[in-house]
Design a protein around this motif. Structure first.
Motif, PDB file in Angstrom:
ATOM      1  N   TYR A  33       0.887  -1.226  -0.161  1.00 27.52           N
ATOM      2  CA  TYR A  33      -0.012   0.151  -0.060  1.00 27.52           C
ATOM      3  C   TYR A  33       0.903   1.135  -0.041  1.00 27.52           C
ATOM      4  CZ  TYR A  33      -3.108  -3.367   2.391  1.00 27.52           C
ATOM      5  OH  TYR A  33      -3.787  -4.576   2.639  1.00 27.52           O
ATOM      6  N   TYR A  35       0.292   5.052   1.276  1.00 25.73           N
ATOM      7  CA  TYR A  35      -0.719   6.301   1.856  1.00 25.73           C
ATOM      8  C   TYR A  35      -0.192   7.331   1.923  1.00 25.73           C
ATOM      9  CZ  TYR A  35      -3.123   2.441   4.255  1.00 25.73           C
ATOM     10  OH  TYR A  35      -4.405   1.237   4.494  1.00 25.73           O
ATOM     11  N   GLN A  37       0.056  11.046   4.367  1.00 26.22           N
ATOM     12  CA  GLN A  37      -0.548  11.581   5.711  1.00 26.22           C
ATOM     13  C   GLN A  37       0.041  12.992   5.931  1.00 26.22           C
ATOM     14  OE1 GLN A  37       0.954   9.458   9.347  1.00 26.22           O
ATOM     15  NE2 GLN A  37      -1.263  10.043  10.289  1.00 26.22           N
ATOM     16  N   PRO A  42      -5.374  11.234   9.880  1.00 29.99           N
ATOM     17  CA  PRO A  42      -4.733   9.928   9.788  1.00 29.99           C
ATOM     18  C   PRO A  42      -4.440   9.659   8.223  1.00 29.99           C
ATOM     19  CG  PRO A  42      -7.323  10.089   9.460  1.00 29.99           C
ATOM     20  CD  PRO A  42      -6.803  11.488   9.836  1.00 29.99           C
ATOM     21  N   PRO A  43      -3.779   8.489   7.955  1.00 27.35           N
ATOM     22  CA  PRO A  43      -3.178   7.977   6.671  1.00 27.35           C
ATOM     23  C   PRO A  43      -4.370   8.100   5.612  1.00 27.35           C
ATOM     24  CG  PRO A  43      -2.322   7.009   8.422  1.00 27.35           C
ATOM     25  CD  PRO A  43      -3.213   7.400   9.075  1.00 27.35           C
ATOM     26  N   LEU A  45      -5.382   6.426   2.128  1.00 34.72           N
ATOM     27  CA  LEU A  45      -5.183   5.538   1.075  1.00 34.72           C
ATOM     28  C   LEU A  45      -4.873   6.012  -0.428  1.00 34.72           C
ATOM     29  CD1 LEU A  45      -4.472   2.645   0.592  1.00 34.72           C
ATOM     30  CD2 LEU A  45      -6.637   2.216  -0.082  1.00 34.72           C
ATOM     31  N   GLU A  58      -7.093   5.252  -5.744  1.00 35.54           N
ATOM     32  CA  GLU A  58      -8.143   6.175  -5.040  1.00 35.54           C
ATOM     33  C   GLU A  58      -8.349   7.533  -5.704  1.00 35.54           C
ATOM     34  OE1 GLU A  58     -10.050   5.084  -1.594  1.00 35.54           O
ATOM     35  OE2 GLU A  58     -10.274   4.392  -3.412  1.00 35.54           O
ATOM     36  N   LEU A  88       3.832  13.152   4.485  1.00 39.20           N
ATOM     37  CA  LEU A  88       4.705  11.950   4.916  1.00 39.20           C
ATOM     38  C   LEU A  88       3.796  10.875   3.949  1.00 39.20           C
ATOM     39  CD1 LEU A  88       6.691  10.561   6.635  1.00 39.20           C
ATOM     40  CD2 LEU A  88       4.704  10.292   8.241  1.00 39.20           C
ATOM     41  N   LEU A  90       3.577   6.993   3.273  1.00 42.20           N
ATOM     42  CA  LEU A  90       3.775   5.671   4.093  1.00 42.20           C
ATOM     43  C   LEU A  90       3.646   4.502   3.005  1.00 42.20           C
ATOM     44  CD1 LEU A  90       1.728   6.751   7.123  1.00 42.20           C
ATOM     45  CD2 LEU A  90       4.383   6.284   7.256  1.00 42.20           C
ATOM     46  N   GLN A 104      -1.657  -4.579   8.947  1.00 39.37           N
ATOM     47  CA  GLN A 104      -0.909  -3.786   7.926  1.00 39.37           C
ATOM     48  C   GLN A 104       0.462  -3.420   8.811  1.00 39.37           C
ATOM     49  OE1 GLN A 104      -3.607  -0.612   6.958  1.00 39.37           O
ATOM     50  NE2 GLN A 104      -3.192  -1.406   4.655  1.00 39.37           N
ATOM     51  N   PHE A 105       1.500  -3.720   8.174  1.00 40.77           N
ATOM     52  CA  PHE A 105       2.915  -3.062   8.920  1.00 40.77           C
ATOM     53  C   PHE A 105       3.429  -1.842   8.125  1.00 40.77           C
ATOM     54  CE2 PHE A 105       3.189  -6.479  12.098  1.00 40.77           C
ATOM     55  CZ  PHE A 105       2.489  -7.225  11.443  1.00 40.77           C
ATOM     56  N   PHE A 106       3.565  -1.040   8.769  1.00 41.97           N
ATOM     57  CA  PHE A 106       3.909   0.379   8.157  1.00 41.97           C
ATOM     58  C   PHE A 106       5.519   0.624   7.899  1.00 41.97           C
ATOM     59  CE2 PHE A 106       0.172   2.572   6.981  1.00 41.97           C
ATOM     60  CZ  PHE A 106      -0.759   1.774   7.740  1.00 41.97           C
ATOM     61  N   GLY A 107       6.076   1.352   7.059  1.00 41.97           N
ATOM     62  CA  GLY A 107       7.491   1.605   6.913  1.00 41.97           C
ATOM     63  C   GLY A 107       7.722   3.088   7.551  1.00 41.97           C
ATOM     64  N   PRO A 108       8.793   3.444   7.763  1.00 39.33           N
ATOM     65  CA  PRO A 108       9.125   4.608   8.600  1.00 39.33           C
ATOM     66  C   PRO A 108       8.614   5.890   7.704  1.00 39.33           C
ATOM     67  CG  PRO A 108      11.187   3.815   7.872  1.00 39.33           C
ATOM     68  CD  PRO A 108      10.039   2.948   7.435  1.00 39.33           C
ATOM     69  N   ARG A 111       9.376  11.685   4.272  1.00 43.85           N
ATOM     70  CA  ARG A 111       8.753  13.188   4.623  1.00 43.85           C
ATOM     71  C   ARG A 111       9.118  13.874   3.214  1.00 43.85           C
ATOM     72  NH1 ARG A 111       6.017  15.103   7.901  1.00 43.85           N
ATOM     73  NH2 ARG A 111       6.410  13.538   9.601  1.00 43.85           N
TER      74      ARG A 111
ATOM     75  N   TYR B  36      -3.405   0.949  16.516  1.00 44.69           N
ATOM     76  CA  TYR B  36      -2.119   1.451  16.241  1.00 44.69           C
ATOM     77  C   TYR B  36      -1.789   2.481  17.111  1.00 44.69           C
ATOM     78  CZ  TYR B  36      -2.026  -1.275  11.778  1.00 44.69           C
ATOM     79  OH  TYR B  36      -1.951  -2.250  10.868  1.00 44.69           O
ATOM     80  N   GLN B  38       0.637   5.934  17.268  1.00 46.03           N
ATOM     81  CA  GLN B  38       1.706   6.695  16.083  1.00 46.03           C
ATOM     82  C   GLN B  38       2.141   8.023  17.002  1.00 46.03           C
ATOM     83  OE1 GLN B  38      -0.125   8.484  12.657  1.00 46.03           O
ATOM     84  NE2 GLN B  38       1.874   8.453  11.578  1.00 46.03           N
ATOM     85  N   LYS B  42       6.191  10.078  13.156  1.00 44.60           N
ATOM     86  CA  LYS B  42       6.679   8.505  12.754  1.00 44.60           C
ATOM     87  C   LYS B  42       5.495   7.880  12.085  1.00 44.60           C
ATOM     88  CE  LYS B  42      10.622   8.731  15.255  1.00 44.60           C
ATOM     89  NZ  LYS B  42      11.759   8.625  14.941  1.00 44.60           N
ATOM     90  N   GLU B  43       5.847   6.473  11.876  1.00 41.08           N
ATOM     91  CA  GLU B  43       4.735   5.803  11.294  1.00 41.08           C
ATOM     92  C   GLU B  43       3.860   5.173  12.440  1.00 41.08           C
ATOM     93  OE1 GLU B  43       7.968   4.875  11.829  1.00 41.08           O
ATOM     94  OE2 GLU B  43       8.149   2.796  11.873  1.00 41.08           O
ATOM     95  N   PRO B  44       2.743   4.694  12.031  1.00 40.38           N
ATOM     96  CA  PRO B  44       1.577   3.761  12.799  1.00 40.38           C
ATOM     97  C   PRO B  44       2.670   2.643  13.155  1.00 40.38           C
ATOM     98  CG  PRO B  44       0.487   4.689  11.044  1.00 40.38           C
ATOM     99  CD  PRO B  44       1.852   5.053  10.595  1.00 40.38           C
ATOM    100  N   LEU B  87      -4.635   5.110  16.972  1.00 40.23           N
ATOM    101  CA  LEU B  87      -5.373   5.182  15.891  1.00 40.23           C
ATOM    102  C   LEU B  87      -6.325   3.810  15.779  1.00 40.23           C
ATOM    103  CD1 LEU B  87      -2.826   6.184  13.042  1.00 40.23           C
ATOM    104  CD2 LEU B  87      -4.898   7.583  13.791  1.00 40.23           C
ATOM    105  N   TYR B  99      -8.717  -0.078   4.420  1.00 40.92           N
ATOM    106  CA  TYR B  99      -8.885   0.158   6.004  1.00 40.92           C
ATOM    107  C   TYR B  99      -9.391   1.326   6.226  1.00 40.92           C
ATOM    108  CZ  TYR B  99      -6.026  -4.430   6.049  1.00 40.92           C
ATOM    109  OH  TYR B  99      -5.787  -5.520   5.984  1.00 40.92           O
ATOM    110  N   PHE B 101      -9.521   4.506   8.660  1.00 41.95           N
ATOM    111  CA  PHE B 101      -8.750   4.908   9.995  1.00 41.95           C
ATOM    112  C   PHE B 101      -9.608   5.761  10.566  1.00 41.95           C
ATOM    113  CE2 PHE B 101      -4.243   3.766   9.483  1.00 41.95           C
ATOM    114  CZ  PHE B 101      -4.249   2.816   8.238  1.00 41.95           C
ATOM    115  N   GLY B 102      -9.674   5.771  12.013  1.00 42.18           N
ATOM    116  CA  GLY B 102     -10.191   6.750  12.859  1.00 42.18           C
ATOM    117  C   GLY B 102      -9.132   7.940  12.798  1.00 42.18           C
ATOM    118  N   THR B 103      -9.668   9.109  13.250  1.00 52.14           N
ATOM    119  CA  THR B 103      -9.205  10.358  13.383  1.00 52.14           C
ATOM    120  C   THR B 103      -7.941  10.241  14.301  1.00 52.14           C
ATOM    121  OG1 THR B 103     -10.545  11.393  14.608  1.00 52.14           O
ATOM    122  CG2 THR B 103     -10.499  11.812  12.397  1.00 52.14           C
TER     123      THR B 103
END
Lengths: 115, 111
Positions: A33, A35, A37, A42-43, A45, A58, A88, A90, A104-108, A111, B36, B38, B42-44, B87, B99, B101-103
Motif C-alpha cells: 500500500y 498512503y 499523511q 490519519p493516513p 489510502l 483512490e 509523509l 507511508l 498492516q505493517f508500516f514503513g517509517p 517526508r 495502532y 503513532q 513517525k509511522e503507525p 489510531l 482499511y 482509519f479513525g482520526t
C-alpha cells in the motif's frame, strides 16, 4: 521480521523535478500500500497492489505513478508535484488471505517537501 | 455516522493512571479491528489486533462490544512513553483492501 523499509527518509523537490520513493518488505506479504499523511490527520489510502497488480487507485492525480517491480518492492514515481503534495508518504504491507483482514505493517515513511 | 469515529482528545493523565479510549464503527459486519500507536512524525505501529471479543497484552487491553459497535483500548499504569496518538483501524468490508482509519485519540501522560 516485521520490517518495511522506505527510502529516502526525507526528500525536497521542486515542482519540475522527477523523483521516486522506494519501499521494500521481506515478510512474504502479497499486498502492498501507499498512503499519504498530512499533519494531525490519519493516513489516506492512495494505491494498493495485490500480487504485484494494481488493485486500488483512490483517484490519485497522475503526477503520482506507482510501480510494483516484484513481490518485495514498491515504488512511487513523482513528477510535476505541487506544494500541497508535501506530506509523509507511508508504505505498508499485509498478508493477503482470501476473506481475511490482516494487520498492516508500516514503513517509517518518506517526508516529502515540494517547493 | 462516520465509518470509524474516535474522540480526538487530548487525554491528559498522570503517570500511573488508567485510561480508556473508545472507537465506534458503523459496519456491523466488521470482523477484525486494529489499534495502532503513532508518535509525532513517525509511522503507525501495530499495538493490538482484535478478532473476537478482546485481546490483552501486558498493560494494554482491547475489548470489543459488537452489540454497541465499539472497541475500547484500556491502558493501565500509564507511562510517560505511552504519550502518542492511538489510531483505531477497521477494514472496510469483504473483497476490498481498504482499511478505515479513525482520526486518532491523542494521549499525554504527565509526570
Amino acid at each position: 521480521d516485521t520490517e518495511v523499509t522506505q527510502t529516502p527518509k526525507h526528500l525536497v523537490m521542486g515542482m519540475t523535478n522527477k523523483k521516486s520513493l522506494k519501499c521494500e518488505q521481506h515478510m512474504g506479504h502479497r499486498a502492498m500500500y501507499w498512503y499519504k499523511q498530512k499533519a494531525k490527520k490519519p493516513p489516506e489510502l492512495m494505491f494498493v497492489y495485490s500480487y504485484e497488480k494494481l488493485s486500488i487507485n483512490e483517484s490519485v492525480p497522475s503526477r503520482f505513478s506507482p510501480e510494483c517491480p516484484n513481490s518485495s518492492l514498491l515504488n512511487l514515481h513523482l513528477h510535476a508535484l505541487q506544494p500541497e503534495d508535501s506530506a509523509l508518504y507511508l508504505c505498508a504491507s499485509s498478508q493477503e488471505l482470501q476473506g481475511a483482514y490482516n494487520e498492516q505493517f508500516f514503513g517509517p515513511g518518506t517526508r516529502l517537501t515540494v517547493l | 455516522r462516520k465509518e470509524v469515529e474516535q474522540d480526538p482528545g487530548p487525554f491528559n493523565v498522570p503517570e500511573g493512571a488508567t485510561v480508556a479510549f473508545n472507537c465506534t464503527y458503523s459496519n456491523s459486519a466488521s470482523q477484525s479491528f486494529f489499534w495502532y500507536r503513532q508518535d509525532c512524525r513517525k509511522e503507525p505501529k501495530l499495538l493490538m489486533s482484535v478478532y473476537s471479543s478482546g485481546n490483552e497484552d501486558g498493560r494494554f487491553t482491547a475489548q470489543l462490544n459488537r452489540a454497541s459497535q465499539y472497541i475500547s483500548l484500556l491502558i493501565r499504569d500509564s507511562k510517560l512513553s505511552d504519550s502518542a496518538t492511538y489510531l483505531c483501524v477497521v477494514p472496510k468490508g469483504s473483497g476490498t483492501y481498504k482499511y478505515i482509519f479513525g482520526t486518532g485519540t491523542r494521549l499525554k501522560v504527565l509526570a
